[in-house]
Enzyme design. Sequence first.
Site, PDB file in Angstrom:
ATOM      1  CE  LYS A  16      -1.636   3.064   2.631  1.00  5.09           C
ATOM      2  NZ  LYS A  16      -1.857   4.324   1.759  1.00  5.09           N
TER       3      LYS A  16
ATOM      4  CD  GLU B 104      13.064   0.098   9.217  1.00  5.07           C
ATOM      5  OE1 GLU B 104      13.350   1.479   9.591  1.00  5.07           O
ATOM      6  OE2 GLU B 104      13.710  -0.949   9.422  1.00  5.07           O
TER       7      GLU B 104
ATOM      8  CB  CYS C  96      13.497   8.100   7.512  1.00  2.00           C
ATOM      9  SG  CYS C  96      14.159   6.615   6.703  1.00  2.00           S
TER      10      CYS C  96
HETATM   11  P1  TAP Z   1       2.253   8.511   7.733  1.00  2.00           P
HETATM   12  O1  TAP Z   1       1.298   9.489   7.861  1.00  2.00           O
HETATM   13  O2  TAP Z   1       2.543   7.585   8.790  1.00  2.00           O
HETATM   14  O3  TAP Z   1       1.693   7.456   6.492  1.00  2.00           O
HETATM   15  C1  TAP Z   1       2.801   6.554   6.241  1.00  2.00           C
HETATM   16  C2  TAP Z   1       1.918   5.469   5.402  1.00  2.00           C
HETATM   17  O4  TAP Z   1       0.970   4.905   6.282  1.00  2.00           O
HETATM   18  C3  TAP Z   1       0.946   6.151   4.273  1.00  2.00           C
HETATM   19  O5  TAP Z   1       0.936   4.991   3.265  1.00  2.00           O
HETATM   20  C4  TAP Z   1      -0.350   6.311   4.919  1.00  2.00           C
HETATM   21  O6  TAP Z   1      -1.353   6.337   4.118  1.00  2.00           O
HETATM   22  C5  TAP Z   1      -0.462   5.134   5.874  1.00  2.00           C
HETATM   23  N1  TAP Z   1      -1.336   5.291   6.917  1.00  2.00           N
HETATM   24  C6  TAP Z   1      -1.899   6.325   7.479  1.00  2.00           C
HETATM   25  N2  TAP Z   1      -2.590   6.198   8.367  1.00  2.00           N
HETATM   26  C7  TAP Z   1      -2.696   4.890   8.706  1.00  2.00           C
HETATM   27  C8  TAP Z   1      -3.618   4.006   9.470  1.00  2.00           C
HETATM   28  N3  TAP Z   1      -4.205   4.509  10.413  1.00  2.00           N
HETATM   29  N4  TAP Z   1      -3.223   2.388   9.386  1.00  2.00           N
HETATM   30  C9  TAP Z   1      -2.560   2.169   8.213  1.00  2.00           C
HETATM   31  N5  TAP Z   1      -1.931   2.894   7.423  1.00  2.00           N
HETATM   32  C10 TAP Z   1      -2.144   4.409   7.701  1.00  2.00           C
HETATM   33  O7  TAP Z   1       3.726   9.176   7.363  1.00  2.00           O
HETATM   34  P2  TAP Z   1       3.998  10.264   6.354  1.00  2.00           P
HETATM   35  O8  TAP Z   1       3.618  11.494   6.902  1.00  2.00           O
HETATM   36  O9  TAP Z   1       3.477   9.896   5.036  1.00  2.00           O
HETATM   37  O10 TAP Z   1       5.437  10.006   6.332  1.00  2.00           O
HETATM   38  C11 TAP Z   1       6.636  10.844   7.073  1.00  2.00           C
HETATM   39  C12 TAP Z   1       6.950  10.062   8.060  1.00  2.00           C
HETATM   40  O11 TAP Z   1       7.674   8.759   7.853  1.00  2.00           O
HETATM   41  C13 TAP Z   1       8.164  10.836   8.755  1.00  2.00           C
HETATM   42  O12 TAP Z   1       8.145  10.807  10.312  1.00  2.00           O
HETATM   43  C14 TAP Z   1       9.444  10.032   8.326  1.00  2.00           C
HETATM   44  O13 TAP Z   1      10.424  10.089   9.131  1.00  2.00           O
HETATM   45  C15 TAP Z   1       8.824   8.546   8.161  1.00  2.00           C
HETATM   46  N6  TAP Z   1       9.916   7.823   7.358  1.00  2.00           N
HETATM   47  C16 TAP Z   1      10.674   6.958   8.129  1.00  2.00           C
HETATM   48  C17 TAP Z   1      11.461   6.010   7.189  1.00  2.00           C
HETATM   49  C18 TAP Z   1      12.209   4.988   7.835  1.00  2.00           C
HETATM   50  S1  TAP Z   1      12.912   4.062   6.824  1.00  2.00           S
HETATM   51  N7  TAP Z   1      12.231   4.851   9.142  1.00  2.00           N
HETATM   52  C19 TAP Z   1      11.311   6.257   5.869  1.00  2.00           C
HETATM   53  C20 TAP Z   1      10.580   7.221   5.214  1.00  2.00           C
HETATM   54  C21 TAP Z   1       9.901   8.028   6.097  1.00  2.00           C
HETATM   55  P3  TAP Z   1      -1.954   7.720   3.162  1.00  2.00           P
HETATM   56  O14 TAP Z   1      -0.888   8.673   3.377  1.00  2.00           O
HETATM   57  O15 TAP Z   1      -2.017   7.191   1.674  1.00  2.00           O
HETATM   58  O16 TAP Z   1      -3.343   7.878   3.723  1.00  2.00           O
END
Ligand code: TAP
Length: 478
Positions: free
Chosen positions: A173, A248, A282
Site C-alpha cells: 500500500k 520503521e 528518514c
Molecule cells: P504516515 O502518515 O505515517 O503515512 C505513512 C503510510 O501509512 C502512508 O501510506 C499512509 O497512507 C499510511 N497510513 C496512514 N494512516 C494509517 C493507518 N491508520 N493505518 C494504516 N496505514 C496508515 O507518514 P507520512 O507523513 O506519510 O511520512 C513521513 C514520516 O515517515 C516521517 O516521520 C518519516 O521519518 C517517516 N519515514 C521513515 C522512514 C524510515 S526508513 N524509518 C522512511 C521514510 C519516512 P496515506 O498517506 O495514503 O493515507
Amino acid sequence: MKNYGLYIAGSWEEAASGQTFDATDPATGQPVARVALGGPQDVDRAVAAATPAAKEWQALPLSERSAALYRMAQIMRRDADELAVLETLDSGGSLYYSGVTIRDVAARRFEYFAGLADKLEGEQIPLRDGYLAYTVREPLGVTAHIIPWNGPMWEASRSVPPALAAGNAVIVKPAQEALLGAIKLGEIAKEAGLPDGLVNVIPGPGSSVGQALVDHPGIHGITFTGSVAVGQDIMRRAAATLKRVVLELGGNAANIVFPDVDMAQTVEGSIWAAFSNAGQICVSGPRLLVHESIAEEFTERFVARAESLSVGPGMENHEMGPLVSEKQLARVLEMIEVGKAEGARLLTGGARLGGALANGYFVPPTVFDRVDNRMRIAQEEVFGPVATIIPFASEDEAIAMANDTPYGLANGLWTSDLGRAHRVASHLQSGQVYVNEWFCGDISCPAGGYKMSGIGREEGRQAVDNYTQLKSVRVKWG
Ligand code: TAP
C-alpha cells in the site's frame, strides 16, 4: 494523463468503489496521473489472490524462486529510465536521484535477496543418542507493506524483496501523496514469472486500505514505514490478530563535526546529509553539532554552499526539488516559524519560493544557528530542508546532545581520529551511524531504529527473519 488501476492477481483492476484520485506533481501542483482508489473490499480481493499464490511460490524449487527475483532486478534495470520518471513525477526528487534509486538501490535489493532465497538454512540441535532436532524457517504467508511517500520505489524495494525471498506473497500500500514509483511493481513481478497474485499493489487511504490490511486475519505480517503516531496505532490494532509487526519510523539525526576534519569535504557531505531529497529522508542529518572552535568557519561555508544549490523541478534535475505536498509545505513553514519564535537565528532560506516556482511546493535550503538542542526546531523531525547548527565544547557533550532526542534512527560524525570515530559510534543510540560519509553503506547493512524510531531491522540478511517463523522438529529415531 495516464490511468492506473489496482494491481491484483496479476492484472490491473478498477477499485470496487469505482473511485479514483489524482497523483499530483509537487513542482507544479498539477495532476499527472489518475489512480484507482482502493478500499477494504479490494484488500479482501488481494488477500484472496495472495493466499494461493504464496502456496504456489513456496512449492517452487528455491533455485527458481531465486531466479525469478533476479529477473525482477533485470527488468528494473532495463526499464530504469521509465521507472525513474514515475518515481520523480509525484514525489519531486531529481530524475538523476530517481535513476540511482531504481538501478543502484531497488534492483540491487532484489538481486541481494534473490541470492539469499536459497540459503534460508535452519540448524541441527544436539539432543541425545537416538534423537534428532532441527529447525526450519517457514514463511509467514501473506505480508502487507505500508509505505510513505518519500521515494515510493525506494521504500517498496526495502521490505518486499526479503518477504518474497522468504516465500511470502505481498500486498503493497503506497502513500496517496506519492506512489507512482511503486505502481508497476506487480506488473514487473508478472513479467519476471512470479505467480499471479504474489505481488499486489493497492493505492488508497491509510484510514481504509491501511487499516483493512492491519486488521485482516489473512495477513500475517505488517511492515510499516512512516510516522510514529501511525506506527503506534498499527501496533495496537495488529495485536487483535497477533501479526508480526516491523516499524520503521521517524528520525532526527545528529551530524557531529569534530575540529580535526577536512573542512571542504565535511561541509559538502553535511550539505547532502541535510538537503538530499529536500530533507525528506528518514536518515537525513539536519541537526548539525559543530565543535565550537570551528563553528564560525563551518557555518559560513555551509550557508554559502546551501545558497549555491539549484532548486527547481525534479524533472529538470535540479540539486533540490520541491516538498512532496501542500501539507508537507505547511508543516515545514510552520516549523520554520517555531524556530524563529524560539530565538534561533535564521541565516538563509526560510520562506516559500515564488516566481516561476510559485505553483510548486518549494522551500530553499534553510539554515538556523544559535540553536539550543532543547528547542522544538532541534528536537522534532521537520522532514524538510531545514538544518540547525548547535555548537559543542567536548566529545561527551556532543554525544549527550546527539542522544537527547526521542528518536534513534541514524547519527553521524566527521573526524580524522580513528579512535574517536569508533568510541563515539559506540555511544550513539541509533540503528545506524555514518562516519565521514553520510548515507554510505549498502543493502547488506541492517537498518532500523532505536527508541521511538522503530522495531525490527530491514536490509541486511537479518531482514528475512521478519518474514519467516521458526519451527523446531524433534525426532526419536533410535
Ligand atoms: P504516515 O502518515 O505515517 O503515512 C505513512 C503510510 O501509512 C502512508 O501510506 C499512509 O497512507 C499510511 N497510513 C496512514 N494512516 C494509517 C493507518 N491508520 N493505518 C494504516 N496505514 C496508515 O507518514 P507520512 O507523513 O506519510 O511520512 C513521513 C514520516 O515517515 C516521517 O516521520 C518519516 O521519518 C517517516 N519515514 C521513515 C522512514 C524510515 S526508513 N524509518 C522512511 C521514510 C519516512 P496515506 O498517506 O495514503 O493515507
